[in-house]
Each structure stands twice: as C-alpha cells, then as structure tokens.
Design an enzyme around this catalytic site. Sequence first.
Site, PDB file in Angstrom:
ATOM      1  N   GLY A  46     -13.258  23.160  49.870  1.00 36.18           N
ATOM      2  CA  GLY A  46     -14.469  23.966  49.505  1.00 36.18           C
ATOM      3  C   GLY A  46     -14.918  24.798  50.924  1.00 36.18           C
ATOM      4  N   GLN A  51     -21.132  29.326  55.320  1.00 34.09           N
ATOM      5  CA  GLN A  51     -20.299  29.230  56.329  1.00 34.09           C
ATOM      6  C   GLN A  51     -19.549  30.544  56.980  1.00 34.09           C
ATOM      7  OE1 GLN A  51     -18.493  25.610  53.915  1.00 34.09           O
ATOM      8  NE2 GLN A  51     -17.982  25.066  56.126  1.00 34.09           N
ATOM      9  N   CYS A  90     -16.057  18.480  57.778  1.00 34.16           N
ATOM     10  CA  CYS A  90     -16.549  19.892  57.265  1.00 34.16           C
ATOM     11  C   CYS A  90     -15.856  21.076  58.111  1.00 34.16           C
ATOM     12  CB  CYS A  90     -17.957  20.125  57.441  1.00 34.16           C
ATOM     13  SG  CYS A  90     -18.832  21.639  57.369  1.00 34.16           S
ATOM     14  N   LEU A  91     -15.447  22.228  57.592  1.00 32.11           N
ATOM     15  CA  LEU A  91     -14.825  23.252  58.208  1.00 32.11           C
ATOM     16  C   LEU A  91     -15.750  23.690  59.403  1.00 32.11           C
ATOM     17  CD1 LEU A  91     -13.232  25.086  55.274  1.00 32.11           C
ATOM     18  CD2 LEU A  91     -11.760  23.841  56.942  1.00 32.11           C
ATOM     19  N   HIS A 132     -21.169  18.540  48.584  1.00 34.94           N
ATOM     20  CA  HIS A 132     -21.269  19.061  49.748  1.00 34.94           C
ATOM     21  C   HIS A 132     -21.585  20.474  50.020  1.00 34.94           C
ATOM     22  CE1 HIS A 132     -18.874  18.909  53.944  1.00 34.94           C
ATOM     23  NE2 HIS A 132     -19.051  20.364  53.732  1.00 34.94           N
ATOM     24  N   GLU A 133     -20.775  21.295  49.018  1.00 38.14           N
ATOM     25  CA  GLU A 133     -21.069  22.741  48.916  1.00 38.14           C
ATOM     26  C   GLU A 133     -22.275  23.159  48.527  1.00 38.14           C
ATOM     27  OE1 GLU A 133     -18.815  24.161  50.622  1.00 38.14           O
ATOM     28  OE2 GLU A 133     -17.215  22.472  50.447  1.00 38.14           O
ATOM     29  N   HIS A 136     -24.617  22.773  51.476  1.00 33.77           N
ATOM     30  CA  HIS A 136     -24.532  23.676  52.465  1.00 33.77           C
ATOM     31  C   HIS A 136     -25.203  25.035  51.835  1.00 33.77           C
ATOM     32  CE1 HIS A 136     -21.525  23.167  55.458  1.00 33.77           C
ATOM     33  NE2 HIS A 136     -20.532  23.159  54.654  1.00 33.77           N
TER      34      HIS A 136
HETATM   35 NI    NI Z   1     -18.664  21.865  54.876  1.00 38.00          NI
END
Ligand code: NI
Length: 164
Positions: A46, A51, A90-91, A132-133, A136
């Site tokens: 995701g 991000q 998380c990226l 999670h998204e 963000h």
């Molecule tokens: Ni993330």
Amino acid sequence: MAILPIYKYPHTILRQRAKKIHNIDKSIQKLVDDMMDTLQNSGGVGLAANQIGVLKRLIVIQLPEDEEPTAYINPEIIHREGKREVQEGCLSIPGYYGTITRSMWIKAKGMDRKSRIMKITAEGLLSQIIEHEIDHINGILYIDHLNSHEDLIKESSEIPASTS
Ligand code: NI
C-alpha cells in the site's frame, strides 16, 4: 508512467493531514497511475499520497494475490470492530517492523478513479492496510501505535507481513 521517490521518516509531510480531493481530473488520474507504478516497484502492499510528497487523500493498495493495485480516493473508515495484534512495516520507515494493535475488521468507503462510490467490508491483511494508509493521510504512522520501544524491531531475515 513514473516511479516516484518515497519520502522517509522523519520528513514532516508524513505528519501532515492530506486534503480532500474535490475533482478527479487528469492530474489526479496521473497521480493515481504514478502511485500505482511506485507501489508496484516498491514491493509494498500500500501507498498513501503523503509518502510521495502530495497532500491529497488518495491511497493505493495491492494485495499479494492482486494483479494490479486499487485506488481509493477520499477513503474513510466508517466502522471498526475488534482488536488483534499484527506485525507491520512501512515503506517510509525502511528496515524496521513493529507489533501493534489493529481492528479485526472494518467498513470503509471512498471513491474509485471513475468517481464511483466504493463501500467495502474488509478483514485480515486488507483491513490492516486500509487502516495503515488512512492513518498516513491523517499524518499518523504505525510507530505511533507501538505500546513500547521493544515492540519495534530491526528487520533481519524475517519479512514483515505488511509494508506500506
Ligand atoms: Ni506506510
């Protein structure tokens, strides 16, 4: 098509609340395409617009079994049920994963890229990724949900269940 750089913690854009999208125009379509390319290139499940440095309420999700990502525009959670412990990465926080609490299942709504209303009930990994998204785009990171520093683990050979 473009693969965009992913902003990393502690960049301040990850802490800002993204703004609602009022018009799904060509620029939004390009953003969706670029985020899908970026997600597919990242190996994550995701990605939220914050991000890649854009404060708009847009997320893309691709489960391991999906052939292509799905975009959710102005997504919001309208119901949460239950609690469970999950491992999450998380990226924007590479090299770590943590154990946190997420819902058992959720109901969410939003719009797809053709401005159609989407309502979904999700459990398991999809439920976790949506939470999670949406965190963000509200400026929240999974590390905010850690009960203690000991729940944050440096990644070794073990791959986290969810990196997004
Ligand atoms: Ni993330």
